[in-house]
Design an enzyme around this catalytic site. Sequence first.
Site, PDB file in Angstrom:
ATOM      1  N   ASP A 181       0.842  -1.206   0.000  1.00 48.04           N
ATOM      2  CA  ASP A 181       0.000   0.000   0.000  1.00 48.04           C
ATOM      3  C   ASP A 181       0.876   1.255   0.000  1.00 48.04           C
ATOM      4  OD1 ASP A 181      -2.371  -1.561   0.136  1.00 48.04           O
ATOM      5  OD2 ASP A 181      -1.953  -1.896   2.256  1.00 48.04           O
ATOM      6  N   HIS A 208      -5.727  -3.714   5.234  1.00 49.84           N
ATOM      7  CA  HIS A 208      -5.306  -3.982   3.856  1.00 49.84           C
ATOM      8  C   HIS A 208      -6.466  -4.520   3.020  1.00 49.84           C
ATOM      9  CE1 HIS A 208      -2.816  -4.864   0.443  1.00 49.84           C
ATOM     10  NE2 HIS A 208      -3.257  -6.118   0.449  1.00 49.84           N
TER      11      HIS A 208
HETATM   12  N1  LIG Z   1      -0.688  -8.473   1.578  1.00 50.42           N
HETATM   13  C1  LIG Z   1      -0.667  -8.040   0.338  1.00 50.42           C
HETATM   14  O1  LIG Z   1      -0.411  -6.853   0.098  1.00 50.42           O
HETATM   15  C2  LIG Z   1      -0.939  -8.966  -0.798  1.00 50.42           C
HETATM   16  C3  LIG Z   1      -1.437 -10.224  -0.570  1.00 50.42           C
HETATM   17  N2  LIG Z   1      -1.656 -11.095  -1.603  1.00 50.42           N
HETATM   18  C4  LIG Z   1      -2.167 -12.428  -1.274  1.00 50.42           C
HETATM   19  O2  LIG Z   1      -1.085 -13.368  -1.308  1.00 50.42           O
HETATM   20  C5  LIG Z   1      -1.616 -14.684  -1.509  1.00 50.42           C
HETATM   21  C6  LIG Z   1      -0.794 -15.432  -2.558  1.00 50.42           C
HETATM   22  O3  LIG Z   1      -0.928 -14.818  -3.808  1.00 50.42           O
HETATM   23  P1  LIG Z   1      -0.196 -15.438  -5.114  1.00 50.42           P
HETATM   24  O4  LIG Z   1       1.204 -15.751  -4.812  1.00 50.42           O
HETATM   25  O5  LIG Z   1      -0.525 -14.560  -6.244  1.00 50.42           O
HETATM   26  O6  LIG Z   1      -1.001 -16.828  -5.264  1.00 50.42           O
HETATM   27  P2  LIG Z   1      -0.515 -18.158  -6.008  1.00 50.42           P
HETATM   28  O7  LIG Z   1      -1.730 -19.027  -6.155  1.00 50.42           O
HETATM   29  O8  LIG Z   1       0.260 -17.826  -7.229  1.00 50.42           O
HETATM   30  O9  LIG Z   1       0.492 -18.804  -4.963  1.00 50.42           O
HETATM   31  C7  LIG Z   1       0.078 -19.280  -3.720  1.00 50.42           C
HETATM   32  C8  LIG Z   1       0.936 -20.468  -3.364  1.00 50.42           C
HETATM   33  O10 LIG Z   1       0.511 -20.933  -2.087  1.00 50.42           O
HETATM   34  C9  LIG Z   1       0.665 -22.338  -2.122  1.00 50.42           C
HETATM   35  N3  LIG Z   1      -0.101 -22.963  -1.047  1.00 50.42           N
HETATM   36  C10 LIG Z   1      -1.417 -23.207  -0.972  1.00 50.42           C
HETATM   37  N4  LIG Z   1      -1.716 -23.854   0.163  1.00 50.42           N
HETATM   38  C11 LIG Z   1      -0.548 -24.003   0.840  1.00 50.42           C
HETATM   39  C12 LIG Z   1      -0.202 -24.595   2.075  1.00 50.42           C
HETATM   40  N5  LIG Z   1      -1.119 -25.156   2.862  1.00 50.42           N
HETATM   41  N6  LIG Z   1       1.098 -24.578   2.440  1.00 50.42           N
HETATM   42  C13 LIG Z   1       2.040 -24.008   1.659  1.00 50.42           C
HETATM   43  N7  LIG Z   1       1.764 -23.434   0.470  1.00 50.42           N
HETATM   44  C14 LIG Z   1       0.481 -23.444   0.063  1.00 50.42           C
HETATM   45  C15 LIG Z   1       0.204 -22.744  -3.515  1.00 50.42           C
HETATM   46  O11 LIG Z   1       0.646 -24.053  -3.858  1.00 50.42           O
HETATM   47  C16 LIG Z   1       0.831 -21.651  -4.349  1.00 50.42           C
HETATM   48  O12 LIG Z   1       2.101 -22.022  -4.828  1.00 50.42           O
HETATM   49  C17 LIG Z   1      -3.082 -14.477  -1.884  1.00 50.42           C
HETATM   50  O13 LIG Z   1      -3.897 -14.747  -0.775  1.00 50.42           O
HETATM   51  C18 LIG Z   1      -3.154 -13.008  -2.243  1.00 50.42           C
HETATM   52  O14 LIG Z   1      -4.434 -12.468  -2.085  1.00 50.42           O
HETATM   53  C19 LIG Z   1      -1.378 -10.739  -2.881  1.00 50.42           C
HETATM   54  C20 LIG Z   1      -0.866  -9.488  -3.160  1.00 50.42           C
HETATM   55  C21 LIG Z   1      -0.659  -8.496  -2.153  1.00 50.42           C
HETATM   56  O1  LIG Z   2      -5.726  -7.179  -4.514  1.00 50.05           O
HETATM   57  C1  LIG Z   2      -5.443  -8.322  -4.118  1.00 50.05           C
HETATM   58  O2  LIG Z   2      -6.259  -9.237  -4.020  1.00 50.05           O
HETATM   59  C2  LIG Z   2      -4.026  -8.583  -3.732  1.00 50.05           C
HETATM   60  C3  LIG Z   2      -3.596  -7.540  -2.788  1.00 50.05           C
HETATM   61  O3  LIG Z   2      -3.832  -7.628  -1.606  1.00 50.05           O
HETATM   62  C4  LIG Z   2      -3.033  -6.310  -3.342  1.00 50.05           C
HETATM   63  O4  LIG Z   2      -2.610  -6.278  -4.510  1.00 50.05           O
HETATM   64  O5  LIG Z   2      -3.001  -5.328  -2.597  1.00 50.05           O
END
Ligand SMILES: NC(=O)C1=CN([C@@H]2O[C@H](COP(=O)(O)OP(=O)(O)OC[C@H]3O[C@@H](n4cnc5c(N)ncnc54)[C@H](O)[C@@H]3O)[C@@H](O)[C@H]2O)C=CC1
Ligand SMILES: O=C([O-])CC(=O)C(=O)O
Length: 342
Positions: A181, A208
């Site tokens: 953010d 967030h």
């Molecule tokens: N805090 C923030 O600012 C942000 C948060 N996110 C969040 O981050 C998370 C991941 O996003 P991406 O990497 O794009 O998703 P993705 O689907 O590409 O990767 C997620 C990974 O988690 C793994 N996974 C699932 N269950 C698991 C478990 N029990 N143990 C270990 N690994 C496991 C999957 O196999 C996959 O490789 C989402 O929930 C997304 O909303 C995304 C962007 C920003």
């Molecule tokens: O928007 C989403 O779902 C992933 C996230 O948290 C971000 O990009 O800030």
Amino acid sequence: MFSSKLPAVASRAFTSSSAVKAKVAVLGAAGGIGQPLSLLCKLSPYVTELSCYDVVGTPGVAADISHVPTASKTQGSLPDPEAGAWPTGSEGGLKAALTGASVVVIPAGVPRKPGMTRDDLFNTNASIVQTLVEGCAEHCPDAVLAIISNPVNSTVPIAAEVLKAKGVFDPKKVCGVTTLDVCRANTFMGEHMGVDPSSLSVPVIGGHAGITILPLLSQTGASMTDEEREALTVRIQFGGDEVVQAKAGAGSATLSMAYAGYVFTENVLKALAGEKDIVMPAYVKSSITSAEYFASPCRFGVNGVEEVLGYGELNEYEQGWFDKMLPELEGQIQKGKDFAQK
Ligand SMILES: NC(=O)C1=CN([C@@H]2O[C@H](COP(=O)(O)OP(=O)(O)OC[C@H]3O[C@@H](n4cnc5c(N)ncnc54)[C@H](O)[C@@H]3O)[C@@H](O)[C@H]2O)C=CC1
Ligand SMILES: O=C([O-])CC(=O)C(=O)O
């Protein structure tokens, strides 16, 4: 408001050596965020051991990253200790992934598709975070947890409740990562002000998700019309949706989040190693508002979050958003607590 400028990483490649040993575990390391985040951690001189854990693919991710010529060791493991691990023959499983970790970064879980809110991820991601944090409670109870998995507003309270139930909760060591953010606020304000965004540190507080994200643009001193202020504020609040829509079903922010997660992790490692004046935002247990968890600038030190700092003055416009935000944030916190306590 907070002093940690977001650093560039390119100059880090091919440098090595850190006096302090620090193992970083990335849980969800084969994912869209996990892979580039693991790569950036491999480039960091503050990481001496990198542990890549996921339910799929981590021996390959770790083998690949291990060829990057920096001083840290890389290990990759899957949940089943008997399944293949990297290096071949090394111990796999969550225990091996976590034992000895100083920081555990958690981007495990499903991302959004267009039309979804972060809260729509709750049913899947809540139990993933719960299970992984149970592992942290057992195998690395002193580690700082950096939770990326959405909905962060609820997954952080879930993590805290899991740790409380195991008798190892330390509020200094459980953080939701809201750095993206601030990255967005700096980028969009840099464009607006015509300045290098890396010279800015715009305070962003609250949580967030949507309107719980509150950028305090008044504290930048930038001039803007009411329309510009509204457009910038809403763009920062819904920056995640901008990426989700552009990716058109292929997920949400991964590359910018990997950068943000790396910045957060490296700053925590610097603080754990004794560097002073590490101040950055985090979503933590907090008493500065009525919300039990709240993102604001925090001072990090050798024990994690040493001090939750205030956020200064809000103008009338920001106060309006603040008043709307609090009940929504409190509801999402309660939802996480209820899940973990049932
Ligand atoms: N805090 C923030 O600012 C942000 C948060 N996110 C969040 O981050 C998370 C991941 O996003 P991406 O990497 O794009 O998703 P993705 O689907 O590409 O990767 C997620 C990974 O988690 C793994 N996974 C699932 N269950 C698991 C478990 N029990 N143990 C270990 N690994 C496991 C999957 O196999 C996959 O490789 C989402 O929930 C997304 O909303 C995304 C962007 C920003
Ligand atoms: O928007 C989403 O779902 C992933 C996230 O948290 C971000 O990009 O800030």
